[in-house]
Scaffold this motif. Structure first.
Motif, mmCIF file in Angstrom:
data_model
loop_
_atom_site.group_PDB
_atom_site.id
_atom_site.type_symbol
_atom_site.label_atom_id
_atom_site.label_comp_id
_atom_site.label_asym_id
_atom_site.label_seq_id
_atom_site.Cartn_x
_atom_site.Cartn_y
_atom_site.Cartn_z
ATOM 1 N N ILE A 103 0.802 -1.224 0.000
ATOM 2 C CA ILE A 103 0.000 0.000 0.000
ATOM 3 C C ILE A 103 0.836 1.276 0.000
ATOM 4 N N GLY A 104 2.141 1.166 0.115
ATOM 5 C CA GLY A 104 2.956 2.370 0.149
ATOM 6 C C GLY A 104 4.438 2.046 0.048
ATOM 7 N N LYS A 105 5.251 3.110 -0.009
ATOM 8 C CA LYS A 105 6.684 2.913 -0.163
ATOM 9 C C LYS A 105 7.433 4.165 0.318
ATOM 10 N N TRP A 106 8.532 3.923 1.039
ATOM 11 C CA TRP A 106 9.485 4.982 1.362
ATOM 12 C C TRP A 106 10.682 4.766 0.447
ATOM 13 N N LEU A 107 10.925 5.701 -0.460
ATOM 14 C CA LEU A 107 11.934 5.531 -1.489
ATOM 15 C C LEU A 107 13.341 5.853 -0.982
ATOM 16 N N ARG A 108 14.274 5.012 -1.351
ATOM 17 C CA ARG A 108 15.673 5.272 -1.044
ATOM 18 C C ARG A 108 16.149 6.491 -1.838
ATOM 19 N N SER A 109 16.922 7.356 -1.185
ATOM 20 C CA SER A 109 17.492 8.517 -1.872
ATOM 21 C C SER A 109 18.784 8.911 -1.176
ATOM 22 N N ASN A 110 19.475 9.873 -1.767
ATOM 23 C CA ASN A 110 20.716 10.363 -1.161
ATOM 24 C C ASN A 110 20.453 11.169 0.105
ATOM 25 N N ASP A 111 19.184 11.508 0.339
ATOM 26 C CA ASP A 111 18.829 12.323 1.506
ATOM 27 C C ASP A 111 18.374 11.489 2.700
ATOM 28 N N ASN A 112 18.316 10.166 2.562
ATOM 29 C CA ASN A 112 17.914 9.346 3.706
ATOM 30 C C ASN A 112 18.890 8.187 3.901
ATOM 31 N N ALA A 113 18.644 7.404 4.932
ATOM 32 C CA ALA A 113 19.583 6.348 5.326
ATOM 33 C C ALA A 113 19.196 4.976 4.796
ATOM 34 N N LEU A 114 18.192 4.896 3.933
ATOM 35 C CA LEU A 114 17.756 3.603 3.421
ATOM 36 C C LEU A 114 18.816 2.950 2.542
ATOM 37 N N ILE A 115 18.962 1.650 2.706
ATOM 38 C CA ILE A 115 19.828 0.875 1.823
ATOM 39 C C ILE A 115 19.073 0.502 0.551
ATOM 40 N N GLU A 116 17.762 0.273 0.683
ATOM 41 C CA GLU A 116 16.884 -0.048 -0.436
ATOM 42 C C GLU A 116 15.499 0.503 -0.131
ATOM 43 N N ASP A 117 14.637 0.588 -1.143
ATOM 44 C CA ASP A 117 13.278 1.074 -0.921
ATOM 45 C C ASP A 117 12.600 0.256 0.182
ATOM 46 N N SER A 118 11.827 0.936 1.021
ATOM 47 C CA SER A 118 11.132 0.290 2.133
ATOM 48 C C SER A 118 9.634 0.251 1.833
#
Length: 246
Positions: free
Chosen positions: A195-210
């Motif tokens: 139902i949703g997604k937090w996208l990985r970007s250079n501005d966050n700490a994600l290793i991959e899309d969540s």
């Protein structure tokens, strides 16, 4: 879906003008019946007060729509009801699963623990001794206020005779999880789905899309975080949204 104070408040707005004799689909309703109801409720806004209806999905229009709803809700609720409104819109269960390749802060290892902060709340895991790949599988609870920001995450090395050393930090954006949960309302009505997604970007700490998922009627989000301002280290977390209505 805009934040309007939780599921109960959202339903009071979006279901305020359900026609007399109309039956809201229950847990045993078919997928088609539930999907039709959700589209009527949120997309076509058939049960919403006419003066609040807006069909544009552009971000600028969404912002004005949120303000429009909240202004209307305040007027209709009255000052006494507003004073008695619950400060929190839900609960968040954060499962700190494990750490990988954490930084060394003692001779050859570290004694790591994780600290989470949201608003005025601070919670932390237990300390795991002498382990750079700790497995916590520990659940921490946070109350989510109406005006929420990101979760601040920090990892520390526990020391007995000096201040604990920092082993990295990160910010966790709650917006994708909470917006998705509120958009779907009673998620117990839905099959397992994304139902949703937090996208990985250079501005966050994600290793991959969540990804935000409905799993067994619950809104959950798994994420892999690369710790910031440190030489190495990753964390695996699982978030679960818990509405105050359930």
């Amino acid at each position: 879906m805009m934040e309007v104070g939780g599921n109960a408040s959202a339903n009071s707005i979006y279901e305020a003008f359900i026609p007399e004799g109309y039956t809201k689909p229950g847990p045993d309703a078919s997928h088609e019946e539930r999907a039709k109801f959700i589209r009527s409720k949120y997309e076509r806004q058939e049960f919403l007060k006419h003066s609040l209806r807006i069909l544009s999905t552009k971000s600028k229009r969404q912002t004005s729509f949120s303000k429009k709803i909240m202004d209307s809700f305040r007027k209709s609720s009255g000052s006494k009801n507003m004073e008695g409104m619950v400060e929190f819109i839900g609960m968040l269960k954060v499962k700190v699963v494990k750490g990988t390749n954490l930084a060394i802060r003692d001779m050859r290892t570290s004694d790591p623990y994780v600290v989470l902060k949201l608003g005025q709340q601070t919670v932390q895991t237990t300390v795991i001794r002498s382990n750079l790949n700790p497995v916590w599988n520990e659940e921490l609870m946070l109350s989510v206020p109406q005006q929420f920001g990101p979760i601040s995450l920090e990892v520390f090395d526990h020391d007995l005779f000096s201040a604990d050393d920092i082993m990295g930090e990160a910010q966790i954006d709650l917006q994708p999880l909470i917006n998705s949960a509120m958009a779907f309302g009673d998620t117990g009505m839905f099959d397992d789905m994304r139902i949703g997604k937090w996208l990985r970007s250079n501005d966050n700490a994600l290793i991959e899309d969540s990804i935000v998922n409905i799993i067994d009627g619950k809104v959950k989000q798994e994420m892999f975080i690369k710790l910031q301002n440190v030489e190495c280290g990753e964390l695996n977390l699982e978030l679960e949204w818990m509405s105050l209505d359930h």
